[in-house]
Scaffold this motif. Structure first.
Motif, PDB file in Angstrom:
ATOM      1  N   ILE A 149       0.836  -1.198   0.000  1.00  0.00           N
ATOM      2  CA  ILE A 149       0.000   0.000   0.000  1.00  0.00           C
ATOM      3  C   ILE A 149       0.873   1.252   0.000  1.00  0.00           C
ATOM      4  O   ILE A 149       0.628   2.211  -0.737  1.00  0.00           O
ATOM      5  N   VAL A 256       0.181   7.533   5.684  1.00  0.00           N
ATOM      6  CA  VAL A 256      -1.182   7.295   5.205  1.00  0.00           C
ATOM      7  C   VAL A 256      -1.408   5.789   5.081  1.00  0.00           C
ATOM      8  O   VAL A 256      -2.442   5.262   5.506  1.00  0.00           O
ATOM      9  N   ALA A 257      -0.419   5.102   4.535  1.00  0.00           N
ATOM     10  CA  ALA A 257      -0.547   3.647   4.384  1.00  0.00           C
ATOM     11  C   ALA A 257      -0.671   2.979   5.748  1.00  0.00           C
ATOM     12  O   ALA A 257      -1.512   2.095   5.950  1.00  0.00           O
ATOM     13  N   ALA A 260      -4.159   3.838   7.279  1.00  0.00           N
ATOM     14  CA  ALA A 260      -5.238   3.143   6.575  1.00  0.00           C
ATOM     15  C   ALA A 260      -5.224   1.658   6.915  1.00  0.00           C
ATOM     16  O   ALA A 260      -6.270   1.060   7.184  1.00  0.00           O
ATOM     17  N   THR A 261      -4.036   1.064   6.931  1.00  0.00           N
ATOM     18  CA  THR A 261      -3.954  -0.370   7.191  1.00  0.00           C
ATOM     19  C   THR A 261      -4.379  -0.708   8.616  1.00  0.00           C
ATOM     20  O   THR A 261      -5.143  -1.647   8.844  1.00  0.00           O
TER      21      THR A 261
END
Lengths: 380, 68
Positions: A149, A256-257, A260-261
């Motif tokens: 991601i 961000v990854a 989000a994860t």
């Protein structure tokens, strides 16, 4: 009674090590890119961990989430076993901190408890299926998922923006890293609250089936916040500087990854370790930027650390449980040995100090851009 | 057993969320870089949308906001 008090003290100390171990997850990248000053970064992380601990007090009914066959028909996880497990978790957390390895604090806790329970109740008390499906496989998947991601996010960021615009990603980093901290606070302080509450229930000081007392929530929140503020600078150095050189756009993409994860995994029922997700994101962003290189040797060391976290903390937990099984003197010996180990690790760490002062030097080309400064002033 | 479908959902959701956020923020930066009068409001608008996505993330983190 004495044992319950010891469990509480050690649980809080574990919470503290959990905090400083995991500061890096949220704050390594903004510190590395210069988006936040090191002291400011850890202060923000500490406050958000404190806030996060109060926001969510949904405490797990079992410490291990089914890993150990607890309750009727299974083993009775006594305060003594919890004590031994905590010793294993704390010692391993400190060893990995000394080595600058970002390892999962939850894994250390589970490992310690597994070791203690095997000695206390035999290997049959461990649910092997749960161990594989809830811990081992997610541990393999987490870094790859986050890495993928983060890789894609990095590609997107670099394909859309021009070089001179990318410095502004630092502003975004402030928010994304704050979000990671908050998410961490809502998750990790709960583990300690759960441990203390279960010890109180097991010791007959609290009614079964009740939630954590207010003072438990407060001390756990404070312990994790103080730990976070102390800052695991060694681990921040490993994630922020050791794996790859991070530019602001990469830092933003990686955070961000990570966010989000973690959010997706906690809310959709497939729990992944924050530490492993954050490390995977940094590796992913290193692969994703043209011209960046990933130091695979460091990445390999980190992976090795993850691999041995559970067995190593289990070994310490097992030893502690064995000693505790000898009676009161065994428990005292346990605590003395644990204190000695902690002291030795702290003394060793003083030989090569790593603290916030190591992060004030800007990386070459990473964030000093006088041109931008002028434009910002002119624009208002 | 491993809940593979849950895992796939996690990957897809995280990928889409991260992709959207990065795209919004990057586009805001890209659009904001220039002198044309339309650029600034569009850029700010994109930041705001970005902020809303983050606010939704906060809403998800904090159980008190959606539990009762």
């Amino acid at each position: 009674m004495l044992v319950v008090a010891l469990v509480i003290a050690l649980a809080l100390f574990f919470d503290f090590t959990n905090g400083f171990h995991d500061t890096a997850n949220a704050m390594a990248t903004p510190i590395a890119t210069g988006a936040l000053k090191p002291r400011v970064a850890v202060a923000i992380a500490a406050v958000l961990n404190l806030v996060g601990a109060f926001l969510s007090t949904e405490v797990a009914q079992t410490i291990s989430g089914g890993l150990i066959r607890e309750g009727p028909g299974g083993v009775q996880v006594t305060p003594v076993l919890i004590l031994a497990g905590l010793i294993g978790a704390i010692v391993w957390n400190l060893v990995t901190w000394l080595l600058g390895l970002p390892s999962s604090s939850s894994h250390a806790l589970f490992g310690g408890l597994i070791g203690a329970v095997i000695v206390g109740a035999g290997i049959g008390a461990i649910d092997g299926g749960v161990l594989v499906s809830k811990i081992l496989i997610p541990a393999v998947l987490a870094p790859f998922t986050a890495g993928l991601i983060s890789f894609i996010a990095t590609k997107i960021a670099y394909s859309i923006t021009k070089k001179r615009e990318r410095d502004n990603f630092k502003r975004g980093q402030v928010f994304t890293s704050a979000l990671v901290s908050l998410a961490h606070g809502t998750n990790d302080a709960q583990k300690t609250m759960g441990v203390i509450t279960l010890a109180l229930i097991a010791g007959g000081l609290q009614k079964a089936g009740t939630g954590p007392e207010l003072w438990v929530i407060v001390v756990c929140a404070v312990a994790i916040a103080v730990g976070t503020y102390t800052g695991g600078w060694r681990i921040i150095k490993t994630i922020g500087r050791g794996i790859t050189d991070i530019e602001p756009a990469q830092g933003f993409a990686a955070e961000v990854a990570t966010t989000a994860t973690i959010l997706a995994s906690t809310h959709l029922g497939f729990a992944l370790s924050t530490t492993q997700v954050a490390s995977g994101s940094v590796i992913g962003t290193g692969v994703g930027r043209k011209g960046a290189s990933v130091r695979w040797k460091t990445a390999g060391r980190i992976a090795l650390g993850w691999l041995i976290t559970i067995p190593a903390s289990a070994a310490v937990g097992a030893l502690a449980a064995f000693l505790a099984g000898l009676g009161l003197w065994g428990i005292i010996l346990d605590v003395v040995l644990a204190a000695a180990a902690i002291l030795v690790i702290f003394l060793r760490s003083r030989r090569n100090r790593v603290d916030h002062r190591d992060f004030h030097l800007p990386q070459p080309g990473a964030f000093v851009r006088p041109k931008k400064r002028k434009k910002a002033v002119a624009g208002g | 057993m491993i809940n593979w479908s849950a895992f796939v959902v996690v990957v897809v959701v995280a990928l889409v969320a991260a992709g959207v956020l990065v795209t919004l923020f990057s586009t805001a930066l890209r659009v904001g870089d220039g002198d044309a009068p339309w650029r600034r409001p569009v850029s700010v608008g994109l930041y705001v949308v970005c902020g809303l996505v983050v606010a939704f993330g906060l809403y998800l983190i904090i159980p008190a906001l959606h539990a009762g």
